[in-house]
Structures are given as structure tokens and as C-alpha cells.
Design a protein around this motif. Structure first.
Motif, mmCIF file in Angstrom:
data_model
loop_
_atom_site.group_PDB
_atom_site.id
_atom_site.type_symbol
_atom_site.label_atom_id
_atom_site.label_comp_id
_atom_site.label_asym_id
_atom_site.label_seq_id
_atom_site.Cartn_x
_atom_site.Cartn_y
_atom_site.Cartn_z
ATOM 1 N N ARG B 157 0.825 -1.222 0.003
ATOM 2 C CA ARG B 157 0.022 -0.028 0.024
ATOM 3 C C ARG B 157 0.978 1.343 0.041
ATOM 4 N NH1 ARG B 157 -3.196 -3.055 3.731
ATOM 5 N NH2 ARG B 157 -2.377 -2.089 5.508
ATOM 6 N N ILE B 158 1.934 1.323 1.045
ATOM 7 C CA ILE B 158 2.601 2.512 0.940
ATOM 8 C C ILE B 158 3.673 2.791 -0.457
ATOM 9 C CG2 ILE B 158 4.543 3.725 2.202
ATOM 10 C CD1 ILE B 158 3.488 1.797 4.534
ATOM 11 N N ALA B 160 2.715 1.874 -3.194
ATOM 12 C CA ALA B 160 1.677 2.373 -4.213
ATOM 13 C C ALA B 160 1.528 3.932 -4.104
ATOM 14 C CB ALA B 160 0.368 1.647 -4.230
ATOM 15 N N ARG B 161 1.453 4.146 -2.797
ATOM 16 C CA ARG B 161 1.258 5.887 -2.405
ATOM 17 C C ARG B 161 2.504 6.483 -2.833
ATOM 18 N NH1 ARG B 161 0.383 6.785 3.686
ATOM 19 N NH2 ARG B 161 2.811 7.229 3.684
ATOM 20 N N VAL B 164 2.214 7.129 -6.546
ATOM 21 C CA VAL B 164 1.337 8.292 -6.728
ATOM 22 C C VAL B 164 1.522 9.635 -6.282
ATOM 23 C CG1 VAL B 164 -1.077 9.193 -6.072
ATOM 24 C CG2 VAL B 164 -0.709 6.543 -6.396
ATOM 25 N N GLU B 165 2.425 10.045 -5.193
ATOM 26 C CA GLU B 165 2.853 10.935 -4.988
ATOM 27 C C GLU B 165 3.997 11.641 -5.659
ATOM 28 O OE1 GLU B 165 2.145 10.309 -0.115
ATOM 29 O OE2 GLU B 165 4.098 9.758 -1.017
ATOM 30 N N ALA B 167 4.211 10.984 -9.021
ATOM 31 C CA ALA B 167 3.400 11.472 -10.422
ATOM 32 C C ALA B 167 2.760 12.824 -9.954
ATOM 33 C CB ALA B 167 2.264 10.441 -10.769
ATOM 34 N N ALA B 168 2.151 13.171 -8.576
ATOM 35 C CA ALA B 168 1.634 14.568 -8.173
ATOM 36 C C ALA B 168 2.705 15.379 -8.105
ATOM 37 C CB ALA B 168 0.912 14.090 -6.855
ATOM 38 N N SER B 172 1.152 16.355 -12.558
ATOM 39 C CA SER B 172 0.382 16.038 -13.577
ATOM 40 C C SER B 172 -0.806 15.160 -13.291
ATOM 41 C CB SER B 172 1.417 15.124 -14.786
ATOM 42 O OG SER B 172 0.355 14.589 -15.449
ATOM 43 N N ALA B 173 -1.753 15.668 -13.335
ATOM 44 C CA ALA B 173 -3.048 14.759 -12.941
ATOM 45 C C ALA B 173 -3.116 13.438 -13.881
ATOM 46 C CB ALA B 173 -4.465 15.788 -13.519
ATOM 47 N N THR B 176 -0.669 11.118 -12.881
ATOM 48 C CA THR B 176 -1.183 10.461 -11.397
ATOM 49 C C THR B 176 -2.427 9.640 -11.513
ATOM 50 O OG1 THR B 176 -0.564 12.754 -10.405
ATOM 51 C CG2 THR B 176 -2.118 11.187 -9.045
ATOM 52 N N ARG B 177 -3.184 9.746 -12.330
ATOM 53 C CA ARG B 177 -4.334 8.840 -12.755
ATOM 54 C C ARG B 177 -3.899 7.521 -13.105
ATOM 55 N NH1 ARG B 177 -7.156 13.294 -15.806
ATOM 56 N NH2 ARG B 177 -7.798 14.509 -14.360
ATOM 57 N N ILE B 180 -2.250 5.513 -10.295
ATOM 58 C CA ILE B 180 -3.769 5.077 -9.451
ATOM 59 C C ILE B 180 -4.263 3.551 -10.127
ATOM 60 C CG2 ILE B 180 -5.926 5.517 -8.783
ATOM 61 C CD1 ILE B 180 -4.878 8.418 -8.335
#
Lengths: 258, 246
Positions: B157-158, B160-161, B164-165, B167-168, B172-173, B176-177, B180
Motif C-alpha cells: 500500500r505504501i 503504491a502511495r 502516486v505522490e 506523479a503528483a 500531472s493529473a 497521477t491517474r 492510480i
């Protein structure tokens, strides 16, 4: 960090129009956030009066206002709600009541997994829209940032702290997608004689008519630093960049940037 | 208009990727049940609510539920108080994850690895240009949490986060998507690649080095390191997959 000249010190009609417009747009959003805050404080009052724990049930009437706010703020506000201070409510450890525009035009509550045993995103207390109002007691304009918690959109979040009986109980906030902010502010920006950027306090571009510095990029320190030494912003069309603050809104207008 | 042209025009308006959507829903719900995120006997939301939340049509959802019933992960009761209920598998987690890994072919895993590395590498390059030291706080927090995590599921889980972080941080949205989406697709299986202490330690070290490159504004190095992070983890999964097949 960016230092600023007080609004209005240089005589720049176009620039002051932009600043007025940015203030008008975002102060309008802050008014909505203040309504959310006031409603939360009102709903929290009975629990304090009765000297019992606040619970999620106390906020049962909040969505009615949130849906109204989304309906009336359609062009600008895409999400609005209340995010509770963890450990505050009697019935759940963490909680938020957040409503968003759905693609089909309806309004939906955000359903987040806030269980730390199953979600890596359960702790929302690190986000700037939470930390700043909590730490300062003042307003926050957070972003632009990719909001991967709520909408996966590139957004600004405007937030205010909420208090009940003198203690911090959470934040009220509203999301403005950056493309909607651009729509709103672009007409004024395009009136300026040359390329210009609106940047946040860290120098990140929020809106721009300068293709070399688009939203999301950073205006690095050196050019911004030059404005620090000058006593006043240069005259329109003059050499060198100028930097104007947007008053109570923590954004700055940069013109004449190389 | 010729027949070929007609067929081609027909395809334009055909449902987008319906089969892929069914698979995606099966995988998402299946993973959640396998991992115990959805508890044994728990009632799933009604069809219309579930399809709305997943962003798929009710037809797609029904097909997915049928597949889950066939896998024995969901049971449906009719009538009053009826609905779809979770059936937790009796086997231990690692065994169940290996079974799910066996659903992937190695060419598909390799292709996903390449796509994921491309996205993550691009995110890291942009983040290096667009990030200030303060923006790196979430990444530091995640890598510290990853270092401290002992459970493979928590590590995944971490991990993965962190992606995501990153890409954020690239502002870039879209990226990031994409990240996800990768997490929904493969995130759970990465437990298997983060179980061994040696692998866990190497991942933490790689991520720390990557944050350093982003902080230094070293875009190319950050990009290469980010690709390596993905390829390294995926190589372990593919290795495990080949072990199963053999």
C-alpha cells in the motif's frame, strides 16, 4: 521564497485589474467556505452546550448546504465540505463530509476508505489545506496540486479553520479545479500588454499567458529575487520583472519575466 | 459506403473496452476479497450503487459479479434481504496471491512493467524540474513508512502511495491517474515482491536515491532510477510467476 510589493504601489492599471479580479474570484470562494464553516460551528454548538462528545450525527444537516453550494458555484467550486480533526468525534476516529460534482452533473459525497489498516490515504492531516489552517488559525490557498485524495484533478483548495467553544474541530474547504480558475481569470490576464503569470508563494505558476511558464511550473528564484532589490516594480513595459501581491489572497502577479 | 467502411464505422461507436472493464472489476473486487479488505459475509452495495461507484455500466458489473461467483468469491441470495455477499477464501494470503499471479501471463506482466516504468520515469523527470524541497515531504514520509512497515500488504500500500505522490510531484493529473490505475491493476500483487527482507531493503534504498535525484533537479538520473524501481519490483514478480509456471 517570494517577497512582494504592496498592492497598488506602482501605477499599473492592467495589473491592478488582474489583482482585483483574482481577489474578487477567490474571495467569492472564501465566502462560500466561510458559510460552510459557520454552519459547522452552528451544528457543533449543541454538543458543546450539552457538554457531550460531538458525533457525526451532529453534522447530519450539513450536506444540504454543501449540495446548495455546489449547485450555485458550478463554474468554479467543484468540491466543498468539512474535514474533522482526528480524535475529536465520539463515534469515529476520523471523518469528513465532502461533496463533489459528478461527471453526470449530480453531486456526490466522497467515500474514502479512512481505515489505516486498509488504506494508505487514511491520514489527511499532512495536506496543506489541513495543516495551515490548523497551525495558523488563518486561511489557506493550497496548490496548485494534483488532488489524488478526492478528485484526481489539478486543483486549488481554499480552506478555513473551524472552531467550537474555542477549540479547533477541523477545516472547512472548497476545491477549485485549475482549469476553472484559468477560465475565470484569463480575460483579465489577457488584457495585460505582455506575458504574465500568477504564482503562489512558492513561485509555482497558477495561471499564465506566458507559454514558457505554464501552470504547474516553478519560476525559480533568481528572476524573482531581482524584484526583491528594487524599491518599486518597474513601469509598464520597463525592463525587468515585477511582482505584485494579490492582497489577502496569497498569490502574486509576475510580469516582464524573462 | 463499402461494407468494410461500414463495419469500421460501427466499431467506432462500439462500447469502449467492455471486456477489459469486466476484467478490471473482477480484479479489483477479487483482490479486495482475497486481501480481506472486504470481510467474509459482508454485503456488497446494490448493483446500481456499485456500478456508479466503479464507474461502469450495470451490464459490465453483472458480468463481473458472475465471474466472481464462478471463482467462489461472491455468493448471491435472492429475495428480501438478498444481494451479493463476500465469501472469503480459506487459503492463506500468500497462496491466494500466487493464484492471482498465475492469472497473468509473463508477456502481459512484461508489457505492464514497460508501460508502468515509462509512466513512472516520465513522472520522475518532470518532478525533478517542478519540485521544491517542501514538495518532497510526502515522498520522504512514504519511504520512511515503507522502511518501518513489516506486513507485506502494508508495504504494498505504501509503495503504491509513493508512486502516486511522485506523479503528483510532477504536477500531472494524467500521470497521477495512470499511477492510480496501475495500483488497482497490480498493486496488490506487489505484496509478493516486497515480502523478502532483502527485496524490501533494496526497494527502500532505491526510493531514497530517487528522491535525492528529484531534489537535486537531476531529471535524467531521477527518470532512470524511477524506471529501475518499477523494473526491479516487476522482475521479482515475473520471476515468481515463472517459478509457478515451471
Amino acid at each position: 521564497m517570494v517577497t512582494t510589493h504592496p498592492t497598488g504601489s506602482p501605477a499599473r492599471t492592467g495589473a491592478s485589474d488582474v489583482i482585483d479580479e483574482v481577489s474578487r474570484i477567490l474571495e467569492g470562494v472564501f465566502q462560500e467556505v466561510a458559510r460552510t464553516r459557520d454552519r459547522c460551528e452552528q451544528l457543533a454548538a449543541p454538543a458543546d452546550a450539552e457538554d457531550r462528545d460531538l458525533t457525526t450525527a451532529d453534522f447530519a444537516a450539513l450536506p444540504e448546504l454543501l449540495r446548495q453550494q455546489l449547485a450555485s458555484g458550478r463554474d468554479l467550486i467543484s468540491g466543498v465540505g468539512f474535514i474533522a480533526e482526528p480524535g475529536l468525534l465520539g463515534d469515529v476516529p476520523v471523518w469528513l463530509d465532502w461533496w463533489q460534482n459528478a461527471p453526470d452533473g449530480s453531486f456526490r459525497p466522497l467515500q474514502l476508505d479512512l481505515d489505516p489498516n486498509t488504506s494508505a490515504y487514511s491520514d489527511y492531516t499532512h495536506w496543506e489545506w489541513f495543516t495551515v489552517p490548523r497551525a495558523t488559525g488563518g486561511r489557506a490557498v493550497s496548490g496548485p496540486y494534483v488532488d489524488y485524495l478526492c478528485s484526481d484533478e489539478y486543483s486549488l483548495t481554499l480552506a478555513l479553520p473551524v472552531y467550537s467553544a474555542g477549540r479547533f474541530i477541523g477545516v472547512a474547504a472548497a476545491d477549485v479545479y485549475l482549469r476553472h480558475f484559468e477560465n475565470a481569470v484569463m480575460p483579465a490576464l489577457q488584457q495585460l500588454p505582455g506575458p504574465a503569470c500568477l504564482v503562489n508563494t512558492r513561485g509555482r505558476v497558477v495561471a499564465s499567458t506566458d507559454p514558457r511558464h505554464l501552470a504547474g511550473s516553478l519560476l525559480k528564484d533568481p528572476p524573482l529575487g531581482e524584484t526583491r532589490s528594487s524599491a518599486a516594480a518597474p513601469a509598464p513595459g520597463g525592463p525587468g520583472p515585477s511582482l505584485l501581491s494579490c492582497g489577502e489572497i496569497p498569490l502574486h502577479l509576475v510580469t516582464g519575466h524573462a | 459506403m463499402s461494407r468494410v467502411e461500414n463495419d469500421a464505422r460501427h466499431a467506432v461507436f462500439a462500447p469502449v473496452d467492455t471486456v477489459a472493464r469486466v476484467d478490471a472489476v473482477v480484479r479489483r473486487l477479487g483482490d479486495a476479497i482475497e486481501l480481506g479488505l472486504l470481510a467474509d459475509g459482508e454485503q456488497l452495495p446494490g448493483e446500481s450503487e456499485l456500478s456508479t461507484r466503479l464507474g461502469v455500466s450495470t451490464v459490465t458489473l453483472r458480468e463481473a459479479l458472475m465471474a466472481l461467483r464462478q471463482q467462489g468469491l461472491v455468493t448471491t441470495r435472492r429475495g428480501r434481504g438478498g444481494g451479493s455477499f463476500v465469501v472469503s477464501p480459506a487459503k492463506p494470503l500468500s497462496e491466494r496471491l500466487f493464484l492471482r499471479l498465475a492469472d497473468w501471463s509473463t508477456p502481459d506482466l512484461r508489457d505492464l512493467a514497460d508501460h508502468w516504468a515509462a509512466i513512472t520515469g516520465a513522472a520522475a523527470r518532470l518532478a525533478a524540474q517542478r519540485t521544491e524541497p517542501e514538495d518532497l515531504a510526502p515522498l520522504h514520509r512514504s519511504v520512511d513508512a515503507l522502511a518501518a512497515a513489516t506486513e507485506p500488504a502494508a508495504r504494498a500500500r505504501i509503495h503504491a502511495r509513493f508512486h502516486v505522490e511522485l506523479a503528483a510531484a510532477a504536477q500531472s493529473a494524467r500521470l497521477t491517474r495512470e499511477e492510480i490505475r496501475f495500483q488497482a491493476e497490480i498493486g496488490t500483487l506487489l505484496c509478493l515482491a516486497l515480502t523478502e527482507e532483502e527485496d524490501h531493503t533494496r526497494t527502500v534504498t532505491l526510493q531514497r536515491t530517487l528522491i535525492g535525484a528529484v531534489r537535486d533537479g537531476a531529471g535524467d538520473r531521477a527518470g532512470t532510477l524511477a524506471e529501475e524501481c518499477v523494473q526491479d519490483a516487476m522482475a521479482r514478480l515475473i520471476g515468481l510467476r515463472l517459478g509457478i509456471a515451471g
